[in-house]
Design a protein around this motif. Structure first.
Motif, mmCIF file in Angstrom:
data_model
loop_
_atom_site.group_PDB
_atom_site.id
_atom_site.type_symbol
_atom_site.label_atom_id
_atom_site.label_comp_id
_atom_site.label_asym_id
_atom_site.label_seq_id
_atom_site.Cartn_x
_atom_site.Cartn_y
_atom_site.Cartn_z
ATOM 1 N N ASN A 91 -7.734 -8.129 11.751
ATOM 2 C CA ASN A 91 -8.608 -9.257 12.075
ATOM 3 C C ASN A 91 -8.074 -10.595 11.573
ATOM 4 O OD1 ASN A 91 -10.616 -7.639 13.331
ATOM 5 N ND2 ASN A 91 -11.395 -7.032 11.327
ATOM 6 N N ASN A 92 -6.910 -10.545 10.942
ATOM 7 C CA ASN A 92 -6.325 -11.772 10.399
ATOM 8 C C ASN A 92 -5.144 -12.210 11.262
ATOM 9 O OD1 ASN A 92 -5.201 -13.844 8.943
ATOM 10 N ND2 ASN A 92 -5.121 -12.733 7.002
ATOM 11 N N PRO A 93 -5.278 -13.335 11.958
ATOM 12 C CA PRO A 93 -4.185 -13.794 12.834
ATOM 13 C C PRO A 93 -2.910 -14.144 12.072
ATOM 14 C CG PRO A 93 -5.881 -15.490 12.618
ATOM 15 C CD PRO A 93 -6.435 -14.248 11.995
ATOM 16 N N GLN A 94 -3.045 -14.345 10.745
ATOM 17 C CA GLN A 94 -1.880 -14.690 9.929
ATOM 18 C C GLN A 94 -1.155 -13.456 9.397
ATOM 19 O OE1 GLN A 94 -0.960 -17.878 9.727
ATOM 20 N NE2 GLN A 94 -2.728 -18.345 11.018
ATOM 21 N N SER A 95 -1.666 -12.269 9.719
ATOM 22 C CA SER A 95 -1.049 -11.038 9.218
ATOM 23 C C SER A 95 0.357 -10.866 9.785
ATOM 24 C CB SER A 95 -1.910 -9.825 9.601
ATOM 25 O OG SER A 95 -3.108 -9.815 8.865
ATOM 26 N N PRO A 96 1.223 -10.169 9.050
ATOM 27 C CA PRO A 96 2.604 -9.971 9.520
ATOM 28 C C PRO A 96 2.653 -9.115 10.779
ATOM 29 C CG PRO A 96 2.134 -8.568 7.633
ATOM 30 C CD PRO A 96 0.972 -9.513 7.758
ATOM 31 N N SER A 97 3.708 -9.279 11.529
ATOM 32 C CA SER A 97 3.894 -8.480 12.739
ATOM 33 C C SER A 97 4.312 -7.066 12.361
ATOM 34 C CB SER A 97 4.976 -9.107 13.623
ATOM 35 O OG SER A 97 6.241 -9.006 12.989
ATOM 36 N N ILE A 98 4.203 -6.161 13.307
ATOM 37 C CA ILE A 98 4.590 -4.771 13.056
ATOM 38 C C ILE A 98 6.072 -4.675 12.712
ATOM 39 C CG2 ILE A 98 4.984 -4.325 15.516
ATOM 40 C CD1 ILE A 98 4.069 -1.429 14.976
ATOM 41 N N ASP A 99 6.896 -5.520 13.327
ATOM 42 C CA ASP A 99 8.335 -5.499 13.033
ATOM 43 C C ASP A 99 8.617 -5.929 11.596
ATOM 44 O OD1 ASP A 99 9.053 -4.604 15.546
ATOM 45 O OD2 ASP A 99 9.251 -6.615 16.375
ATOM 46 N N ASN A 125 1.119 -7.791 -1.343
ATOM 47 C CA ASN A 125 1.636 -8.911 -2.137
ATOM 48 C C ASN A 125 2.797 -9.610 -1.435
ATOM 49 O OD1 ASN A 125 -0.184 -8.501 -4.252
ATOM 50 N ND2 ASN A 125 1.157 -7.037 -5.272
ATOM 51 N N GLU A 126 3.642 -8.806 -0.796
ATOM 52 C CA GLU A 126 4.817 -9.356 -0.110
ATOM 53 C C GLU A 126 4.409 -10.344 0.980
ATOM 54 O OE1 GLU A 126 9.011 -9.582 0.869
ATOM 55 O OE2 GLU A 126 7.925 -8.822 -0.877
ATOM 56 N N PHE A 127 3.340 -10.003 1.711
ATOM 57 C CA PHE A 127 2.884 -10.870 2.799
ATOM 58 C C PHE A 127 1.688 -11.736 2.388
ATOM 59 C CE2 PHE A 127 4.859 -7.238 5.101
ATOM 60 C CZ PHE A 127 5.900 -7.948 5.677
ATOM 61 N N ASN A 128 1.352 -11.653 1.096
ATOM 62 C CA ASN A 128 0.304 -12.508 0.527
ATOM 63 C C ASN A 128 -1.009 -12.434 1.314
ATOM 64 O OD1 ASN A 128 -0.560 -14.271 -1.487
ATOM 65 N ND2 ASN A 128 -0.122 -16.078 -0.252
ATOM 66 N N ILE A 129 -1.494 -11.205 1.510
ATOM 67 C CA ILE A 129 -2.757 -10.993 2.228
ATOM 68 C C ILE A 129 -3.886 -11.067 1.195
ATOM 69 C CG2 ILE A 129 -4.009 -9.475 3.813
ATOM 70 C CD1 ILE A 129 -1.292 -8.136 4.422
ATOM 71 N N SER A 174 1.767 9.333 2.707
ATOM 72 C CA SER A 174 2.888 9.477 1.775
ATOM 73 C C SER A 174 2.528 9.083 0.343
ATOM 74 C CB SER A 174 4.074 8.621 2.245
ATOM 75 O OG SER A 174 3.774 7.242 2.140
ATOM 76 N N CYS A 175 1.372 8.437 0.176
ATOM 77 C CA CYS A 175 0.976 7.962 -1.158
ATOM 78 C C CYS A 175 0.276 9.048 -1.972
ATOM 79 C CB CYS A 175 0.033 6.761 -1.034
ATOM 80 S SG CYS A 175 0.861 5.203 -0.706
ATOM 81 N N GLN A 176 0.437 8.955 -3.276
ATOM 82 C CA GLN A 176 -0.329 9.804 -4.172
ATOM 83 C C GLN A 176 -1.691 9.160 -4.414
ATOM 84 O OE1 GLN A 176 1.945 11.301 -7.637
ATOM 85 N NE2 GLN A 176 3.620 10.080 -6.845
ATOM 86 N N LEU A 177 -2.629 9.985 -4.851
ATOM 87 C CA LEU A 177 -3.979 9.482 -5.097
ATOM 88 C C LEU A 177 -3.980 8.326 -6.087
ATOM 89 C CD1 LEU A 177 -7.077 9.930 -4.709
ATOM 90 C CD2 LEU A 177 -6.981 11.367 -6.755
ATOM 91 N N ASP A 178 -3.158 8.448 -7.127
ATOM 92 C CA ASP A 178 -3.170 7.436 -8.185
ATOM 93 C C ASP A 178 -2.040 6.418 -8.052
ATOM 94 O OD1 ASP A 178 -1.157 9.212 -8.701
ATOM 95 O OD2 ASP A 178 -1.429 9.217 -10.869
ATOM 96 N N ASP A 179 -1.432 6.381 -6.887
ATOM 97 C CA ASP A 179 -0.319 5.445 -6.717
ATOM 98 C C ASP A 179 -0.264 4.920 -5.284
ATOM 99 O OD1 ASP A 179 1.966 3.971 -6.787
ATOM 100 O OD2 ASP A 179 3.325 5.633 -7.228
ATOM 101 N N ILE A 180 -0.810 3.732 -5.091
ATOM 102 C CA ILE A 180 -0.752 3.097 -3.768
ATOM 103 C C ILE A 180 0.163 1.872 -3.849
ATOM 104 C CG2 ILE A 180 -2.983 3.942 -2.951
ATOM 105 C CD1 ILE A 180 -4.165 1.200 -3.705
ATOM 106 N N SER A 181 1.232 2.029 -4.627
ATOM 107 C CA SER A 181 2.148 0.909 -4.860
ATOM 108 C C SER A 181 2.806 0.412 -3.572
ATOM 109 C CB SER A 181 3.222 1.299 -5.879
ATOM 110 O OG SER A 181 3.894 2.474 -5.481
ATOM 111 N N VAL A 182 3.011 1.311 -2.600
ATOM 112 C CA VAL A 182 3.613 0.886 -1.329
ATOM 113 C C VAL A 182 2.680 -0.096 -0.624
ATOM 114 C CG1 VAL A 182 4.515 1.620 0.898
ATOM 115 C CG2 VAL A 182 4.798 3.096 -1.085
ATOM 116 N N LEU A 183 1.399 0.270 -0.566
ATOM 117 C CA LEU A 183 0.410 -0.605 0.064
ATOM 118 C C LEU A 183 0.298 -1.919 -0.706
ATOM 119 C CD1 LEU A 183 -1.800 -0.925 2.237
ATOM 120 C CD2 LEU A 183 -3.415 0.046 0.601
ATOM 121 N N GLU A 184 0.242 -1.806 -2.021
ATOM 122 C CA GLU A 184 0.132 -3.001 -2.863
ATOM 123 C C GLU A 184 1.355 -3.902 -2.688
ATOM 124 O OE1 GLU A 184 -0.809 -4.179 -7.534
ATOM 125 O OE2 GLU A 184 -0.131 -2.156 -7.023
#
Length: 302
Positions: free
Chosen positions: A14-22, A69-73, A55-65
């Motif tokens: 829903n955010n037009p500023q979100s990064p593209s899939i690529d 942070n990388e795209f400053n959402i 692919s994430c563990q229950l106590d580790d969502i570092s990929v999502l995080e």
């Protein structure tokens, strides 16, 4: 965990500023090599997030995080913070309170299951001890191991899932940390079909189980490599088609430019001809005016 990924996905969609899939694919390619074959197959942001969630563990969502942070959402950062707070509370929970609870979906394939048999009663440990043990045995590879369930008996059993292509690395890491297994009262460790360690068994992993596991892992790597090559070829073909299309457009523009140049030259010739005609007409007009003036003078004299 699924709800957290769903919320982040909704925010991004829903955010037009979100990064593209690529852009997201590019980040995931860099962050986690194990996900590369699957990332290439994803068609939209939702599929990418489902892949990361699996692919994430229950106590580790570092990929999502990481990519939030990388795209400053900004809006998604509070969702991550809330989840991490809940996980910190879970880590301090007695393991006996989590017994037989499905933490995540287990792989249906035996070759993608890690089983750790621990000779200790569950009420002496907390949930975070499972994470600590996994990290101590598998080091950096522990981020790819997803806890499925902890089962109780006279001792307790930890069951996890892992990507088959990491079989060799996981087995090697475990063999390098046998002392860690002993210190943590591990009775037996199996990785897929391979029994890596068992109390009172000083032999190396059984050749049959090890070979079977490695062959499966190599086959999957080959399949993934083939799929990735196919994807690369398709992308290369698309780029070639775009390049050819651009070349055709450039050729067309060149032809149009040449046509305009010819038209411009033709117009110039026409203008030059008309200018000459005007000059001749003006000269003739001046001549006639001069002659008319002389005739008038003669008429006056007479």
């Amino acid at each position: 965990m699924g709800q957290t990924f769903f919320k982040v996905g909704s925010i991004m969609m829903n955010n037009p500023q979100s990064p593209s899939i690529d852009n997201i694919k590019s980040v995931l390619h860099t962050y986690d090599k194990a996900l590369r074959p699957q990332v290439a197959q994803c068609q939209d942001i939702r599929e990418l997030l489902e892949l990361v969630c699996d692919s994430c563990q229950l106590d580790d969502i570092s990929v999502l995080e990481f990519f939030v942070n990388e795209f400053n959402i900004e809006e998604a950062k509070s969702v991550i913070k809330e989840y991490k707070k809940a996980i910190e509370e879970l880590k301090a929970t007695k393991l006996s309170q989590c017994l037989n609870e499905r933490i995540s979906y287990a792989s249906p394939l035996e070759c993608e299951i890690v089983t750790i048999f621990v000779d200790e009663v569950a009420n002496k440990s907390v949930f975070n001890d499972v994470k600590r043990l996994s990290s101590a045995v598998f080091k950096d590879l522990s981020q790819h191991i997803r806890l499925n369930v902890v089962e109780d008996d006279n001792s307790f059993t930890i069951t996890c899932s892992f990507p088959l292509i990491l079989s060799e690395q996981l087995i090697t890491a475990a063999l390098n940390n046998i002392d860690v297994l002993k210190e943590n009262k591990v009775k037996k460790l199996t990785i897929g079909y391979c029994t890596v360690y068992e109390v009172n068994d000083t032999s190396t992993p059984t050749k049959c189980g090890l070979m079977k596991q490695m062959m499966l892992s190599l086959n999957v790597q080959l399949i993934n490599s083939t799929a990735e090559n196919t994807t690369i070829k398709k992308e290369a073909k698309l780029l070639k088609e775009k390049a050819e299309s651009s070349k055709n457009e450039a050729d067309l523009l060149k032809k149009e430019a040449e046509s305009l140049k010819k038209e411009s030259g033709s117009l110039k010739e026409t203008l030059d001809t008309k200018n000459k005609m005007l000059s001749a007409y003006k000269a003739e007009s001046d001549k006639l005016e001069k002659k008319a003036g002389i005739n008038n003078v003669i008429a006056i004299v007479h």
